[in-house]
Design a protein around this motif. Structure first.
Motif, short mmCIF file in Angstrom:
data_model
loop_
_atom_site.label_atom_id
_atom_site.label_comp_id
_atom_site.label_asym_id
_atom_site.label_seq_id
_atom_site.Cartn_x
_atom_site.Cartn_y
_atom_site.Cartn_z
N ARG A 3 3.83 -15.17 -32.86
CA ARG A 3 5.02 -14.45 -32.42
C ARG A 3 4.95 -13.00 -32.89
O ARG A 3 4.31 -12.69 -33.89
CB ARG A 3 6.29 -15.11 -32.97
N THR A 295 12.11 -12.60 -31.58
CA THR A 295 10.69 -12.94 -31.55
C THR A 295 10.30 -13.27 -30.12
O THR A 295 11.14 -13.61 -29.28
CB THR A 295 10.39 -14.16 -32.46
N LEU A 306 16.39 -13.77 -33.29
CA LEU A 306 16.24 -14.35 -34.61
C LEU A 306 17.49 -14.11 -35.45
O LEU A 306 17.84 -14.90 -36.31
CB LEU A 306 15.02 -13.75 -35.31
N TRP A 316 6.83 -10.00 -41.52
CA TRP A 316 6.55 -11.43 -41.69
C TRP A 316 6.00 -11.71 -43.07
O TRP A 316 5.23 -10.93 -43.63
CB TRP A 316 5.53 -11.89 -40.65
N THR A 321 6.58 -18.20 -42.48
CA THR A 321 7.79 -19.02 -42.50
C THR A 321 9.06 -18.18 -42.66
O THR A 321 10.15 -18.69 -42.41
CB THR A 321 7.73 -20.03 -43.67
N SER A 350 14.72 -17.37 -42.42
CA SER A 350 13.63 -18.26 -42.02
C SER A 350 13.19 -17.91 -40.60
O SER A 350 13.99 -17.49 -39.77
CB SER A 350 14.09 -19.72 -42.10
N SER A 352 11.99 -19.87 -38.19
CA SER A 352 12.17 -20.87 -37.13
C SER A 352 13.52 -21.56 -37.26
O SER A 352 13.60 -22.78 -37.51
CB SER A 352 11.03 -21.89 -37.18
N SER A 354 17.22 -23.20 -36.15
CA SER A 354 17.71 -23.96 -34.99
C SER A 354 18.62 -23.10 -34.12
O SER A 354 18.79 -23.35 -32.93
CB SER A 354 18.45 -25.21 -35.45
#
Length: 361
Positions: A3, A295, A306, A316, A321, A350, A352, A354
């Motif tokens: 990404r 992203t 994000l 990053w 992560t 973070s 990733s 939800s």
């Protein structure tokens, strides 16, 4: 890593707003604020590297000038075709009309000479360096915030050194320099119609208006003032910014000879940097600053937010992560004296989630 981080733009939408029919007579706080008229917007694309796009109304009230993507845009105040002039400068942070309402000055950077002031003619569309023949005495270091006296005979500006700052006055040809005031923090010089100079001064951690510039006492001490400054056409009132809602600036007016100040704006963002036309109309700046981090797949595809809060400059972590970023309101008050001090923090989220992050973790 699959990404890449994106900056949606524009980051800043700057607007010139007209405040007309303004009286400096005090009135109850419950009364409505003066009527406003939106004039024009300028977009600033990409991460903010300098101040919001500059803009001003001409002394005769007929023309608006603003900077967008390092070009000067001039249009009739009542609306009409926009004339665009390439400045040949980078990071144009300041524009000022000359008293003839035909020429304006802009300050920017060139690869060869660094900081440079240029004069632009709205009729011919031509540009020329400011004071190209001035060789007898070097110009003061980092000459900034130039403003012409109403009769065009003098020019005031601010110089900055490691020791502090000074407000200086030059003749129209730039061939003489007189220091009006000096101190650790000075800025926002403004001429009154009578040809007197006001400025901001930092004393004991507070910004105050000195009128005349260099005066021992502040013009008032019940409010902390922020620039720019401007006077009404009759010289009876001075306009300035004051931190209000959540620290953002509201525009205020105050009788110069004493009296009750009056709040003129109530925005959720800064209202600042007034310029005044000969008919008494006040033009000021405001902005809509929005930015978030998103992203996108490196092999193509839609971007995914994000964050939903104001955030930027993502980095990053090595394991992919987490993302570090700066966040905040960018700045809470428009402050030429302290700029580029900004209201920013550093945090992480973070990589990733939800759902998009509403605040840093």
């Amino acid at each position: 890593m699959d990404r890449v981080s994106l900056f949606p733009g524009p980051l800043v939408a700057f607007g010139l707003v007209l405040l007309s029919g303004c009286s400096t007579e005090p009135r109850a706080e419950a009364d409505v604020l003066p009527a406003l008229e939106y004039l024009v917007s300028a977009d600033q694309a990409g991460p903010v590297a300098y101040r919001d796009p500059a803009g001003a109304v001409s002394p005769d009230g007929r023309w608006l000038a603003y900077v967008e993507r390092e070009r000067i845009h001039v249009l009739p105040a009542e609306g009409g075709a926009i004339q665009v002039m390439d400045t040949g400068l980078r990071s144009v942070r300041y524009v000022a009309w000359l008293p003839d309402s035909r020429r304006l000055a802009a300050r920017g950077l060139t690869p060869a000479t660094g900081v440079q002031w240029r004069i632009f003619d709205r009729v011919t569309g031509t540009a020329s360096p400011l004071w190209p023949d001035r060789t007898e005495v070097p110009l003061p270091a980092a000459l900034d915030q130039l403003t012409w006296s109403p009769d065009g005979s003098r020019v005031a500006g601010v110089t900055r050194t490691a020791e502090g700052a000074a407000v200086v006055v030059l003749d129209a040809d730039g061939r003489s320099v007189d220091e009006v005031a000096s101190g650790v923090r000075l800025g926002s010089p403004a001429w009154s119609p009578e040809g007197l100079l006001a400025c901001l001064s930092m004393e004991s951690g507070r910004q105050t208006v000195r009128f005349p510039c260099g005066a021992t006492d502040a013009l008032f001490d019940d409010q902390e003032a922020y620039g720019g400054l401007a006077f009404s056409p009759d010289g009876g009132a001075i306009y300035y910014g004051v931190p209000g809602h959540e620290g953002f600036l509201d525009l205020w007016a105050r009788p110069v000879d004493g009296g009750t100040p009056r709040r003129l704006t109530g925005f959720a963002r800064d209202a600042y940097d007034p310029t005044v036309a000969g008919d008494g109309s006040i033009v000021f700046r405001s902005q809509d600053y929005r930015t978030f981090v998103a992203t996108a797949p490196s092999d193509g595809g839609p971007s995914v937010p994000l964050t939903t809060f104001q955030s930027e400059t993502p980095t990053w972590s090595w394991d992919g992560t987490q993302v570090a970023l700066t966040y905040g309101s960018w700045r809470h008050v428009t402050d030429d004296i302290h700029y580029p001090d900004i209201a920013q923090e550093i945090g992480t989220v973070s990589a990733s989630p939800s759902a998009p992050h509403e605040q840093p973790e």
